[in-house]
Motif scaffolding. Sequence first.
Motif, PDB file in Angstrom:
ATOM      1  N   ARG A   1       6.788   7.997   6.184  1.00  0.00           N
ATOM      2  CA  ARG A   1       7.557   6.783   6.466  1.00  0.00           C
ATOM      3  C   ARG A   1       6.932   5.605   5.710  1.00  0.00           C
ATOM      4  O   ARG A   1       5.717   5.418   5.704  1.00  0.00           O
ATOM      5  N   VAL A   2       7.771   4.779   5.080  1.00  0.00           N
ATOM      6  CA  VAL A   2       7.296   3.661   4.262  1.00  0.00           C
ATOM      7  C   VAL A   2       7.381   2.351   5.037  1.00  0.00           C
ATOM      8  O   VAL A   2       8.397   2.053   5.667  1.00  0.00           O
ATOM      9  N   THR A   3       6.294   1.598   4.978  1.00  0.00           N
ATOM     10  CA  THR A   3       6.283   0.233   5.486  1.00  0.00           C
ATOM     11  C   THR A   3       6.081  -0.685   4.296  1.00  0.00           C
ATOM     12  O   THR A   3       5.008  -0.705   3.685  1.00  0.00           O
ATOM     13  N   PHE A   4       7.101  -1.428   3.930  1.00  0.00           N
ATOM     14  CA  PHE A   4       7.028  -2.297   2.768  1.00  0.00           C
ATOM     15  C   PHE A   4       6.342  -3.611   3.136  1.00  0.00           C
ATOM     16  O   PHE A   4       6.437  -4.082   4.277  1.00  0.00           O
ATOM     17  N   ALA A   5       5.660  -4.195   2.148  1.00  0.00           N
ATOM     18  CA  ALA A   5       4.986  -5.487   2.339  1.00  0.00           C
ATOM     19  C   ALA A   5       5.625  -6.542   1.439  1.00  0.00           C
ATOM     20  O   ALA A   5       6.230  -6.208   0.410  1.00  0.00           O
ATOM     21  N   ASP A   6       5.475  -7.816   1.829  1.00  0.00           N
ATOM     22  CA  ASP A   6       6.067  -8.901   1.048  1.00  0.00           C
ATOM     23  C   ASP A   6       5.346  -9.110  -0.278  1.00  0.00           C
ATOM     24  O   ASP A   6       5.964  -9.457  -1.284  1.00  0.00           O
ATOM     25  N   LYS A   7       4.031  -8.896  -0.295  1.00  0.00           N
ATOM     26  CA  LYS A   7       3.268  -9.109  -1.517  1.00  0.00           C
ATOM     27  C   LYS A   7       2.035  -8.207  -1.515  1.00  0.00           C
ATOM     28  O   LYS A   7       1.582  -7.773  -0.454  1.00  0.00           O
TER      29      LYS A   7
ATOM     30  N   VAL B   1      -5.804  -4.897  -5.639  1.00  0.00           N
ATOM     31  CA  VAL B   1      -6.940  -4.683  -4.744  1.00  0.00           C
ATOM     32  C   VAL B   1      -6.465  -3.868  -3.549  1.00  0.00           C
ATOM     33  O   VAL B   1      -5.467  -4.209  -2.908  1.00  0.00           O
ATOM     34  N   SER B   2      -7.173  -2.786  -3.238  1.00  0.00           N
ATOM     35  CA  SER B   2      -6.782  -1.939  -2.114  1.00  0.00           C
ATOM     36  C   SER B   2      -7.959  -1.059  -1.732  1.00  0.00           C
ATOM     37  O   SER B   2      -9.095  -1.291  -2.166  1.00  0.00           O
ATOM     38  N   ASP B   3      -7.660  -0.030  -0.914  1.00  0.00           N
ATOM     39  CA  ASP B   3      -8.686   0.961  -0.581  1.00  0.00           C
ATOM     40  C   ASP B   3      -8.574   2.172  -1.501  1.00  0.00           C
ATOM     41  O   ASP B   3      -9.246   3.175  -1.301  1.00  0.00           O
ATOM     42  N   ARG B   4      -7.701   2.088  -2.513  1.00  0.00           N
ATOM     43  CA  ARG B   4      -7.488   3.148  -3.507  1.00  0.00           C
ATOM     44  C   ARG B   4      -7.098   2.508  -4.827  1.00  0.00           C
ATOM     45  O   ARG B   4      -6.697   1.341  -4.875  1.00  0.00           O
TER      46      ARG B   4
ATOM     47  N   PRO C   1      -5.242  -6.804  -0.226  1.00  0.00           N
ATOM     48  CA  PRO C   1      -6.221  -5.789   0.192  1.00  0.00           C
ATOM     49  C   PRO C   1      -5.731  -4.860   1.289  1.00  0.00           C
ATOM     50  O   PRO C   1      -6.207  -3.733   1.404  1.00  0.00           O
ATOM     51  N   GLY C   2      -4.775  -5.302   2.119  1.00  0.00           N
ATOM     52  CA  GLY C   2      -4.302  -4.451   3.207  1.00  0.00           C
ATOM     53  C   GLY C   2      -3.162  -3.540   2.827  1.00  0.00           C
ATOM     54  O   GLY C   2      -2.636  -2.811   3.678  1.00  0.00           O
ATOM     55  N   THR C   3      -2.736  -3.563   1.559  1.00  0.00           N
ATOM     56  CA  THR C   3      -1.627  -2.729   1.100  1.00  0.00           C
ATOM     57  C   THR C   3      -2.040  -1.961  -0.145  1.00  0.00           C
ATOM     58  O   THR C   3      -3.167  -2.090  -0.631  1.00  0.00           O
ATOM     59  N   TYR C   4      -1.105  -1.167  -0.679  1.00  0.00           N
ATOM     60  CA  TYR C   4      -1.306  -0.497  -1.958  1.00  0.00           C
ATOM     61  C   TYR C   4       0.065  -0.241  -2.564  1.00  0.00           C
ATOM     62  O   TYR C   4       1.101  -0.548  -1.951  1.00  0.00           O
TER      63      TYR C   4
ATOM     64  N   ASP D   1     -13.895   1.175   0.442  1.00  0.00           N
ATOM     65  CA  ASP D   1     -13.605  -0.095   1.104  1.00  0.00           C
ATOM     66  C   ASP D   1     -12.960  -1.071   0.120  1.00  0.00           C
ATOM     67  O   ASP D   1     -12.091  -1.853   0.489  1.00  0.00           O
ATOM     68  N   ILE D   2     -13.429  -1.030  -1.133  1.00  0.00           N
ATOM     69  CA  ILE D   2     -12.887  -1.904  -2.171  1.00  0.00           C
ATOM     70  C   ILE D   2     -12.590  -1.072  -3.416  1.00  0.00           C
ATOM     71  O   ILE D   2     -13.487  -0.419  -3.964  1.00  0.00           O
TER      72      ILE D   2
END
Length: 373
Positions: free
Chosen positions: A322-328, A113-116, A331-334, A21-22
């Motif tokens: 498939r890649v979904t890029f994030a702005d920053k 910070v992520s799930d991995r 915790p919801g990304t990696y 989870d963390i």
Amino acid sequence: MLYLDIPTTADLKSLISHRDDICLSIYLRTSPVTQETAGDRIELKNLAKQGIQQLESAGVDKRHVAALAEHLDDLIDDDEFWRFQARSLAVLATPDNVLTFRLPNALEPVVEVSDRFFLKPLLRAVTFPHTCYVLALSEGAVRVIEVPSDLPATPVRVEGMPKDAASAVGRSTLNDRSPSGRIQGTEGQKVRLRQFARQVDSSLRALLAGTDIPLVLAALQPLASIYRSVNTYARLAPTGIDGSPDSLTDAELAARARTVLDGLYRDEIAAFAKRFDLRENQGRATTDIAHAARAATYGAVETLLVDIDEVVPGKVSEVDGRVTFADKPGPGTYGVVDEIVGRVLHAGGHVLGVRKTDIPGGKSLAAVLRYPM
């Protein structure tokens, strides 16, 4: 000296597979000088605070965050731990435990910070070790020297190591001309040198077992070639130190060994660049993250170069890559490139952690593929 905990490839694969989870990943530069570690503790405390704030902002269970913070506080307060450091420290923490790796190379500060875990910075230490052992070998003497990245070399005592060639084969001299079967003359001397070399190789096994640290050979011919013919250690550097080691100090051998390591690094990078150019013309190479992610998901990546400093936040589909890029980051990304690294390693591919200047086109990654995709 540097106190190192360099992860093996098996360690990396285990860490890559870990999900929680963390998962808080922190990297910071440290000093091997004990008197200078007070500032390192403060830096870790500040970086840990950043990670905790990210978790609190994301609304993560307060009990889990508190447990994680307690592990980090215990580490920061551990005087014995801070007595022994290297050039960088990796801290990988969950609410249940905290892992640390003391590394020889200077890394940029990172909080993820992520799930991995974020593991790409660890690749540099695994890919191109900044430390090695030198085996200084001659008929009259044997020395083993530990060479850290930028601290003085230190001699290593190896249990069972023969003192010299003659005593190793039970003779007073190797120049004995009296016949004994085929053990006579120049050919006989080579036979005894080979016996001596086997004993040296056997003695080194306990020291080198389970490590990936390069071994640099310093020896004159024909002993250098003879030793290589009986060597059983996979990380014996293909290039050695020429000349008699007996006339060189430990510091001089260390300086020449570092030059050997630099040459190995340059050769591997140059070989990759040449192979990349060839495969790119065949449609079997890419510097595009999305393309590499898809290829890694299907096990098509043979060799991957990645920039160890950059973080590219997002997610990679487990189904088709498939890649979904994030702005920053959050915790919801990696780290997308980090995820690609894990998939390449699990598919038996080879991964090198480098600086961006070593990657074709100065990109975030470069991949050579097993087949076109």
